[in-house]
Design a protein around this motif. Structure first.
Motif, PDB file in Angstrom:
ATOM      1  N   SER A 214      43.451  41.028  27.251  1.00  0.00           N
ATOM      2  CA  SER A 214      44.612  40.141  27.370  1.00  0.00           C
ATOM      3  C   SER A 214      45.335  39.973  26.039  1.00  0.00           C
ATOM      4  O   SER A 214      46.047  38.995  25.837  1.00  0.00           O
ATOM      5  CB  SER A 214      44.193  38.781  27.940  1.00  0.00           C
ATOM      6  OG  SER A 214      43.130  38.216  27.216  1.00  0.00           O
ATOM      7  N   GLY A 215      45.155  40.923  25.145  1.00  0.00           N
ATOM      8  CA  GLY A 215      45.968  40.972  23.940  1.00  0.00           C
ATOM      9  C   GLY A 215      45.259  40.730  22.639  1.00  0.00           C
ATOM     10  O   GLY A 215      45.846  40.933  21.569  1.00  0.00           O
ATOM     11  N   PRO A 235      40.525  37.119  30.825  1.00  0.00           N
ATOM     12  CA  PRO A 235      41.013  37.879  31.985  1.00  0.00           C
ATOM     13  C   PRO A 235      40.361  37.521  33.306  1.00  0.00           C
ATOM     14  O   PRO A 235      39.236  37.014  33.376  1.00  0.00           O
ATOM     15  CB  PRO A 235      40.674  39.323  31.600  1.00  0.00           C
ATOM     16  CG  PRO A 235      39.456  39.198  30.736  1.00  0.00           C
ATOM     17  CD  PRO A 235      39.661  37.929  29.954  1.00  0.00           C
ATOM     18  N   THR A 248      44.656  40.139  35.486  1.00  0.00           N
ATOM     19  CA  THR A 248      45.625  39.112  35.134  1.00  0.00           C
ATOM     20  C   THR A 248      44.941  38.106  34.209  1.00  0.00           C
ATOM     21  O   THR A 248      43.856  38.363  33.690  1.00  0.00           O
ATOM     22  CB  THR A 248      46.188  38.446  36.404  1.00  0.00           C
ATOM     23  OG1 THR A 248      47.215  37.527  36.044  1.00  0.00           O
ATOM     24  CG2 THR A 248      45.115  37.739  37.199  1.00  0.00           C
ATOM     25  N   LYS A 249      45.575  36.974  33.988  1.00  0.00           N
ATOM     26  CA  LYS A 249      45.006  35.901  33.175  1.00  0.00           C
ATOM     27  C   LYS A 249      45.568  34.574  33.671  1.00  0.00           C
ATOM     28  O   LYS A 249      46.555  34.546  34.418  1.00  0.00           O
ATOM     29  CB  LYS A 249      45.324  36.108  31.685  1.00  0.00           C
ATOM     30  CG  LYS A 249      46.787  35.949  31.314  1.00  0.00           C
ATOM     31  CD  LYS A 249      47.002  36.140  29.821  1.00  0.00           C
ATOM     32  CE  LYS A 249      48.446  35.841  29.430  1.00  0.00           C
ATOM     33  NZ  LYS A 249      48.792  34.410  29.570  1.00  0.00           N
ATOM     34  N   GLU A 256      48.736  38.435  26.557  1.00  0.00           N
ATOM     35  CA  GLU A 256      49.493  39.158  27.578  1.00  0.00           C
ATOM     36  C   GLU A 256      48.605  40.219  28.209  1.00  0.00           C
ATOM     37  O   GLU A 256      47.691  40.750  27.578  1.00  0.00           O
ATOM     38  CB  GLU A 256      50.733  39.812  26.971  1.00  0.00           C
ATOM     39  CG  GLU A 256      50.433  40.848  25.888  1.00  0.00           C
ATOM     40  CD  GLU A 256      51.691  41.402  25.245  1.00  0.00           C
ATOM     41  OE1 GLU A 256      52.749  40.754  25.359  1.00  0.00           O
ATOM     42  OE2 GLU A 256      51.614  42.490  24.633  1.00  0.00           O
ATOM     43  N   VAL A 257      48.859  40.492  29.471  1.00  0.00           N
ATOM     44  CA  VAL A 257      48.214  41.591  30.172  1.00  0.00           C
ATOM     45  C   VAL A 257      49.307  42.570  30.552  1.00  0.00           C
ATOM     46  O   VAL A 257      50.167  42.267  31.384  1.00  0.00           O
ATOM     47  CB  VAL A 257      47.455  41.107  31.424  1.00  0.00           C
ATOM     48  CG1 VAL A 257      46.818  42.295  32.146  1.00  0.00           C
ATOM     49  CG2 VAL A 257      46.383  40.091  31.042  1.00  0.00           C
ATOM     50  N   THR A 258      49.306  43.727  29.921  1.00  0.00           N
ATOM     51  CA  THR A 258      50.345  44.734  30.136  1.00  0.00           C
ATOM     52  C   THR A 258      49.696  46.090  30.355  1.00  0.00           C
ATOM     53  O   THR A 258      48.480  46.260  30.194  1.00  0.00           O
ATOM     54  CB  THR A 258      51.286  44.823  28.923  1.00  0.00           C
ATOM     55  OG1 THR A 258      50.556  45.363  27.805  1.00  0.00           O
ATOM     56  CG2 THR A 258      51.854  43.460  28.557  1.00  0.00           C
ATOM     57  N   THR A 261      47.863  46.975  27.086  1.00  0.00           N
ATOM     58  CA  THR A 261      46.592  46.302  26.795  1.00  0.00           C
ATOM     59  C   THR A 261      45.489  46.827  27.719  1.00  0.00           C
ATOM     60  O   THR A 261      44.343  46.993  27.298  1.00  0.00           O
ATOM     61  CB  THR A 261      46.697  44.773  26.941  1.00  0.00           C
ATOM     62  OG1 THR A 261      46.888  44.409  28.307  1.00  0.00           O
ATOM     63  CG2 THR A 261      47.826  44.214  26.085  1.00  0.00           C
ATOM     64  N   ASP A 292      51.992  48.468  35.770  1.00  0.00           N
ATOM     65  CA  ASP A 292      52.359  47.122  35.341  1.00  0.00           C
ATOM     66  C   ASP A 292      53.191  46.467  36.439  1.00  0.00           C
ATOM     67  O   ASP A 292      54.306  46.910  36.744  1.00  0.00           O
ATOM     68  CB  ASP A 292      53.144  47.196  34.023  1.00  0.00           C
ATOM     69  CG  ASP A 292      53.191  45.850  33.305  1.00  0.00           C
ATOM     70  OD1 ASP A 292      53.210  44.816  33.999  1.00  0.00           O
ATOM     71  OD2 ASP A 292      53.223  45.846  32.065  1.00  0.00           O
ATOM     72  N   ASP A 296      52.162  39.449  33.729  1.00  0.00           N
ATOM     73  CA  ASP A 296      50.756  39.528  33.313  1.00  0.00           C
ATOM     74  C   ASP A 296      49.854  39.973  34.453  1.00  0.00           C
ATOM     75  O   ASP A 296      48.734  39.467  34.629  1.00  0.00           O
ATOM     76  CB  ASP A 296      50.263  38.187  32.749  1.00  0.00           C
ATOM     77  CG  ASP A 296      50.919  37.829  31.428  1.00  0.00           C
ATOM     78  OD1 ASP A 296      50.981  38.701  30.548  1.00  0.00           O
ATOM     79  OD2 ASP A 296      51.392  36.690  31.299  1.00  0.00           O
ATOM     80  N   ARG A 297      50.313  40.959  35.216  1.00  0.00           N
ATOM     81  CA  ARG A 297      49.520  41.524  36.304  1.00  0.00           C
ATOM     82  C   ARG A 297      49.613  43.043  36.224  1.00  0.00           C
ATOM     83  O   ARG A 297      50.709  43.611  36.272  1.00  0.00           O
ATOM     84  CB  ARG A 297      50.001  41.027  37.668  1.00  0.00           C
ATOM     85  CG  ARG A 297      49.809  39.526  37.879  1.00  0.00           C
ATOM     86  CD  ARG A 297      50.368  39.074  39.224  1.00  0.00           C
ATOM     87  NE  ARG A 297      49.716  39.732  40.350  1.00  0.00           N
ATOM     88  CZ  ARG A 297      48.544  39.363  40.861  1.00  0.00           C
ATOM     89  NH1 ARG A 297      47.880  38.331  40.339  1.00  0.00           N
ATOM     90  NH2 ARG A 297      48.026  39.999  41.885  1.00  0.00           N
TER      91      ARG A 297
END
Length: 449
Positions: A214-215, A235, A248-249, A256-258, A261, A292, A296-297
């Motif tokens: 998550s970054g 996460p 996700t988070k 961030e969740v990309t 990442t 993506d 954040d999913r």
């Protein structure tokens, strides 16, 4: 087979991780509703060896030192909301950890949770010594073994959850298996459903290091900027009946969740993308897709699986002597020259004891080498704020202690202007890895009464 999505949140990626991470994850799982699990991954090779040392000193210790801080704040909400907890924080003493969790519940006035203890990873017993020596050959030699653990898989975790456990505590299991276990129990997959198990394994792989996906480990200011790094959200994986997942988070958290990442974490510690070996399956991510979805999913799909191997990873830790360290600071005009001279004095004084590692923090430390070649090649910068750090390994404690005395003596024996001496001495552990016959590691679980 239950087709409902299973949400698995991760609230720790190593021993010593943030103890406030679980709260937002639990809140998000409760808000989403439906079946859910919370995992804490707190066990590395070195962590387990240190836990074995702690248990030798006190048979009541040997589990995750931060267990109270990790479990206490979220236990009531998880029990009330039906969120299963799975963790390897049992380390060298899973039963001790399980008993402590029961005590935490009692102290909080909660009903006694059903806690299961997974065993079978510890293969250090006398009956296994011949097998250990056969696995490691001459590499072990006459070293004193501190711990020997086989990496178990997800099946005993799944069995414990199917038996009604609210919490499952393990010792050494493979990190992704913490997530595969709940998925096996929830969806009822066959243990040879290689594709689905491989997909759940890679979902667990994305979760296992906590905020890396998550970054956290991704952040690099100016190149890969991550918002809200001080309040990272840990996460959550939403796993479907085919094992595919969306990572996700919790809403409102930092990080961030990309696609980026997730791809970084997907490749983390993977040697062969077509054959990622785990106790549960051999996962193939060479044809995987990462999509993506925004907000954040990120969806992971396309993972394939192959039959698991006949062996388990084996990690053996052994006593390897002592590490002595010392530091002293030099500042102002010609500080670097004085620090270099101090290092040379120590080399001469400790000659014959072994390799003396010398780093000039602020000049050459991260890129430095034990032989001092980097340090010699980068002379003459005339840094004015330098801390000399020296280290020595030795099999004999008294010999290692000499470094501590010599660094302290620099106060008055020169060079000029040294200060802020700090020294330490600690026993060291070495590690050896090998392959252990699967049939020789008997995995099982016990429900605390």
């Amino acid at each position: 087979m239950d087709q409902e999505v299973l949400r698995i949140g991760c609230a720790a990626g190593f021993s010593g991780d943030r103890t406030d991470a679980a709260g937002p994850v639990v809140d998000a799982l409760l808000q989403a509703g439906g079946p859910a699990a919370l995992i804490f991954e707190t066990l590395a090779e070195r962590t387990l060896a240190l836990a074995q040392v702690a248990r030798r000193a006190d048979p009541h210790r040997g589990y995750e030192p931060l267990l109270d801080e990790l479990i206490g704040p979220i236990l009531a909400r998880c029990l009330k909301g039906g969120i299963r907890i799975v963790s390897n924080m049992g380390a060298a003493n899973p039963r001790g950890a399980a008993l402590r969790i029961r005590e935490i519940a009692a102290e909080a006035g909660l009903p006694a949770p059903r806690v299961a203890v997974v065993s079978g990873d510890d293969v250090c017993g006398a009956e296994q010594r011949d097998t250990l020596h056969a696995c490691l050959g001459s590499a072990l030699g006459g070293r004193e073994i501190v711990s020997a653990n086989a990496y178990l898989g997800a099946e005993p975790i799944a069995a414990a959850l199917r038996a009604g456990a609210d919490i499952v505590i393990t010792g050494r299991v493979a990190d992704p298996s913490l997530a595969v276990g709940p998925a096996l129990a929830h969806f009822g997959w066959r243990t040879d459903d290689w594709d689905r198990i491989a997909r759940a394994t890679m979902a667990g792989h994305l979760l296992e290091c906590g905020a890396q996906v998550s970054g956290g480990y991704y952040a690099d200011p100016g190149l890969k900027d991550v918002p809200g790094l001080a309040r990272l959200g840990y996460p959550i994986a939403e796993i479907d009946a085919d094992g595919n997942c969306v990572v996700t988070k919790p809403a409102g958290t930092g990080g961030e969740v990309t696609e980026h990442t997730v791809k970084e974490q997907l490749l983390y510690e993977v040697h062969d993308p077509s054959a990622y070996l785990t106790p549960d399956v051999v996962a193939d991510i060479s044809g995987a897709s990462v999509e993506d979805l925004g907000g954040d999913r990120v969806r992971l799909a396309g993972v394939r699986g192959k039959p698991r191997t006949d062996t388990l990873k084996l990690n053996v830790c052994f006593e390897s002597g002592w590490l002595a360290e010392g530091e002293i600071s030099y500042a102002g005009a010609r500080a670097e020259g004085r620090a270099r001279l101090a290092a040379q004095v120590l080399r001469e004084r400790l000659q014959g004891l072994g390799t003396l590692r010398a780093d000039l923090i602020g000049v050459a430390s991260v890129f430095g080498d034990d032989g001092g070649e980097w340090l010699s090649a980068h002379a003459g910068a005339d840094a004015r704020d330098v801390r000399l750090r020296v280290a020595l390994r030795h099999a004999d404690r008294r010999s290692a202690e000499r470094l501590l005395r010599e660094v302290t003596a620099l106060y008055t024996c020169g060079p000029a202007g040294g200060g802020g001496v700090r020294t330490s001495l600690r026993p060291t552990l070495g590690t050896l890895s090998g392959l252990f016959p699967r049939e020789r590691a008997t995995a099982a679980f016990e429900m605390l009464e």
